[in-house]
Design an enzyme around this catalytic site. Structure first.
Site, PDB file in Angstrom:
ATOM      1  N   SER A   1       0.876  -1.175   0.000  1.00 57.61           N
ATOM      2  CA  SER A   1       0.000   0.000   0.000  1.00 57.61           C
ATOM      3  C   SER A   1       0.907   1.217   0.000  1.00 57.61           C
ATOM      4  O   SER A   1       2.098   1.125   0.322  1.00 57.61           O
ATOM      5  CB  SER A   1      -0.843  -0.022   1.281  1.00 57.61           C
ATOM      6  OG  SER A   1      -1.497   1.214   1.472  1.00 57.61           O
TER       7      SER A   1
ATOM      8  N   TYR B   1      -2.193  -1.003  10.388  1.00 58.93           N
ATOM      9  CA  TYR B   1      -2.163  -1.211   8.929  1.00 58.93           C
ATOM     10  C   TYR B   1      -0.813  -0.745   8.368  1.00 58.93           C
ATOM     11  O   TYR B   1      -0.184  -1.445   7.568  1.00 58.93           O
ATOM     12  CB  TYR B   1      -3.324  -0.440   8.294  1.00 58.93           C
ATOM     13  CG  TYR B   1      -3.522  -0.709   6.822  1.00 58.93           C
ATOM     14  CD1 TYR B   1      -4.143  -1.866   6.379  1.00 58.93           C
ATOM     15  CD2 TYR B   1      -3.096   0.206   5.861  1.00 58.93           C
ATOM     16  CE1 TYR B   1      -4.339  -2.115   5.024  1.00 58.93           C
ATOM     17  CE2 TYR B   1      -3.282  -0.027   4.508  1.00 58.93           C
ATOM     18  CZ  TYR B   1      -3.914  -1.187   4.091  1.00 58.93           C
ATOM     19  OH  TYR B   1      -4.105  -1.427   2.739  1.00 58.93           O
TER      20      TYR B   1
HETATM   21  N1  LIG Z   1      -8.543  -0.442  -1.897  1.00 58.75           N
HETATM   22  C1  LIG Z   1      -7.575   0.343  -1.467  1.00 58.75           C
HETATM   23  O1  LIG Z   1      -7.735   1.567  -1.351  1.00 58.75           O
HETATM   24  C2  LIG Z   1      -6.235  -0.249  -1.118  1.00 58.75           C
HETATM   25  C3  LIG Z   1      -5.153   0.625  -0.964  1.00 58.75           C
HETATM   26  C4  LIG Z   1      -3.909   0.101  -0.641  1.00 58.75           C
HETATM   27  C5  LIG Z   1      -3.756  -1.275  -0.508  1.00 58.75           C
HETATM   28  N2  LIG Z   1      -4.814  -2.104  -0.661  1.00 58.75           N
HETATM   29  C6  LIG Z   1      -4.591  -3.538  -0.485  1.00 58.75           C
HETATM   30  O2  LIG Z   1      -5.134  -4.250  -1.584  1.00 58.75           O
HETATM   31  C7  LIG Z   1      -5.382  -5.599  -1.200  1.00 58.75           C
HETATM   32  C8  LIG Z   1      -6.736  -6.022  -1.711  1.00 58.75           C
HETATM   33  O3  LIG Z   1      -7.745  -5.309  -0.999  1.00 58.75           O
HETATM   34  P1  LIG Z   1      -9.012  -4.678  -1.728  1.00 58.75           P
HETATM   35  O4  LIG Z   1      -8.872  -3.214  -1.674  1.00 58.75           O
HETATM   36  O5  LIG Z   1      -9.242  -5.348  -3.019  1.00 58.75           O
HETATM   37  O6  LIG Z   1     -10.149  -5.053  -0.640  1.00 58.75           O
HETATM   38  P2  LIG Z   1     -11.397  -6.049  -0.721  1.00 58.75           P
HETATM   39  O7  LIG Z   1     -11.939  -6.108   0.664  1.00 58.75           O
HETATM   40  O8  LIG Z   1     -12.320  -5.647  -1.810  1.00 58.75           O
HETATM   41  O9  LIG Z   1     -10.727  -7.445  -1.097  1.00 58.75           O
HETATM   42  C9  LIG Z   1      -9.919  -8.153  -0.176  1.00 58.75           C
HETATM   43  C10 LIG Z   1     -10.181  -9.650  -0.331  1.00 58.75           C
HETATM   44  O10 LIG Z   1      -9.344 -10.330   0.636  1.00 58.75           O
HETATM   45  C11 LIG Z   1     -10.135 -11.350   1.238  1.00 58.75           C
HETATM   46  N3  LIG Z   1      -9.601 -11.706   2.557  1.00 58.75           N
HETATM   47  C12 LIG Z   1      -9.702 -11.006   3.731  1.00 58.75           C
HETATM   48  N4  LIG Z   1      -9.143 -11.702   4.731  1.00 58.75           N
HETATM   49  C13 LIG Z   1      -8.668 -12.853   4.197  1.00 58.75           C
HETATM   50  C14 LIG Z   1      -7.982 -13.982   4.726  1.00 58.75           C
HETATM   51  N5  LIG Z   1      -7.696 -14.067   6.033  1.00 58.75           N
HETATM   52  N6  LIG Z   1      -7.639 -14.981   3.885  1.00 58.75           N
HETATM   53  C15 LIG Z   1      -7.967 -14.933   2.566  1.00 58.75           C
HETATM   54  N7  LIG Z   1      -8.616 -13.906   2.008  1.00 58.75           N
HETATM   55  C16 LIG Z   1      -8.967 -12.870   2.811  1.00 58.75           C
HETATM   56  C17 LIG Z   1     -11.537 -10.760   1.320  1.00 58.75           C
HETATM   57  O11 LIG Z   1     -12.523 -11.764   1.483  1.00 58.75           O
HETATM   58  C18 LIG Z   1     -11.642 -10.020   0.007  1.00 58.75           C
HETATM   59  O12 LIG Z   1     -12.163 -10.856  -0.999  1.00 58.75           O
HETATM   60  C19 LIG Z   1      -5.219  -5.631   0.322  1.00 58.75           C
HETATM   61  O13 LIG Z   1      -3.964  -6.182   0.650  1.00 58.75           O
HETATM   62  C20 LIG Z   1      -5.286  -4.164   0.709  1.00 58.75           C
HETATM   63  O14 LIG Z   1      -4.624  -3.907   1.915  1.00 58.75           O
HETATM   64  C21 LIG Z   1      -6.050  -1.624  -0.966  1.00 58.75           C
END
Ligand SMILES: NC(=O)c1ccc[n+]([C@@H]2O[C@H](COP(=O)([O-])OP(=O)(O)OC[C@H]3O[C@@H](n4cnc5c(N)ncnc54)[C@H](O)[C@@H]3O)[C@@H](O)[C@H]2O)c1
Length: 304
Positions: free
Chosen positions: A148, A161
């Site tokens: 991130s 986080y």
């Molecule tokens: N969306 C943002 O703004 C953003 C910014 C920076 C980083 N990220 C990172 O991107 C990645 C994806 O997140 P996203 O934004 O798509 O969110 P999201 O919630 O839409 O998707 C995350 C997925 O991870 C799954 N998950 C959660 N806990 C889990 C576990 N213990 N085992 C297996 N699967 C699990 C959830 O069920 C979900 O399907 C994450 O690592 C998040 O930290 C997101």
């Protein structure tokens, strides 16, 4: 990596957001898919949709906090497809609030998914990919860990986080150097998105029972949750955009992948402060309304 068709992509957190879009892009390139997620219903939907589009999909309910689950996913991938080429250690959750107000359960959950999930993925899949490379002289592999912008900056009221994502950046840089040390035909990248509209602001939906939040959320936790939802929901770069940017970087063999390069000004200021020994730079200097929104939710906790 330039050739995708017929090769095998593993994606954790594949049922939603960025992971779901990686699956779409990989399927569009003719890759075989190995999908893992803790959300059984959403994973089943994603699998059905991808299969209906013609993709070959192996999916498994996994909790990436548990090494045995990641090993089962990897073993199933090898049995079905005999090799893996592209691995996205992507599953992640968000939780905020003043850093001293995070409970032990908050830390255990956030580090369990965001850091241990990536540690397990790197350990299990890198060994497997090296084995594939020993068998096939033309082998090419690539590992993408999702960190991130919070892995390069430390915004307020996001301590657990931030710590998890800084560790993922460190782990991935270490992986990069170690792969080069042994001349492995495996590349590594770290993805550092800023705010992107996904369901990350509803991460609590998968919080395990044994690590449930005790009591009502504090004012800072509520303020951080409100800020996260606002920032994520108003994000202009979509999850599909991030997937496209990520696959471009994989093709070009780029290590650092950014969704919002403009946010790097804050990283440069942070690095300047580190090098010059000044006080830490304000991560929200360019967006003071973010700090104001947090402060507005914390009126009773301000010491002035
Ligand atoms: N969306 C943002 O703004 C953003 C910014 C920076 C980083 N990220 C990172 O991107 C990645 C994806 O997140 P996203 O934004 O798509 O969110 P999201 O919630 O839409 O998707 C995350 C997925 O991870 C799954 N998950 C959660 N806990 C889990 C576990 N213990 N085992 C297996 N699967 C699990 C959830 O069920 C979900 O399907 C994450 O690592 C998040 O930290 C997101």
């Amino acid at each position: 990596m330039n050739q995708f068709e017929g090769r095998v992509a593993v994606i954790t957190g594949a049922a939603s957001g960025l992971g779901r879009e990686f699956a779409n892009t990989a399927a569009g390139l003719g890759m075989k898919l190995v999908l893992g997620d803790v959300d059984a219903a959403a994973l089943e939907r994603a699998t059905d949709e991808l299969q209906a589009g013609g993709a070959e999909v192996l999916s498994m309910v996994v909790d990436v906090r548990k090494c045995a689950h990641v090993e089962e996913l990897a073993d199933a991938a090898m049995i079905r497809f005999h090799c893996v080429h592209l691995v996205f250690n992507n599953a992640g959750v968000g939780a905020g609030g003043l850093v001293w107000e995070n409970s032990e359960a908050d830390w255990e959950w956030v580090l369990g998914v965001n850091l241990w999930g990536v540690i397990h993925g790197v350990r299990v899949f890198t060994n497997m990919m090296l084995e594939c490379a020993r068998r096939d002289p033309g082998y090419e592999g690539h590992i993408v860990n999702t960190a991130s912008m919070a892995g390069l900056l430390n915004p307020p009221a996001m301590g657990a986080y931030n710590v998890s994502k800084h560790a993922v950046v460190s782990l991935t840089e270490s992986l990069y150097h170690d792969l080069r040390l042994v001349d492995a035909p495996i590349a590594a990248s770290v993805l550092c998105p800023y705010f992107v509209p996904t369901d990350i602001d509803r991460s609590y939906r998968h919080r395990p029972h044994e690590l449930e939040h005790e009591g009502a959320p504090t004012a800072s936790q509520q303020a951080a949750q409100a800020l996260l939802s606002k920032a994520v929901r108003s994000g202009k770069v979509s999850a599909a955009d991030v997937s496209r940017i990520t696959f471009e970087a994989i093709r070009e063999g780029r290590f650092y992948i950014y969704s919002h390069p403009q946010a790097l000004d804050g990283v440069a200021e942070r690095m300047n402060a580190i090098v010059h020994g000044t006080q830490p730079a304000d991560p929200y200097a360019a967006t003071p309304q973010m700090t104001q929104m947090l402060k507005a939710g914390l009126t009773e906790q301000l010491f002035r």
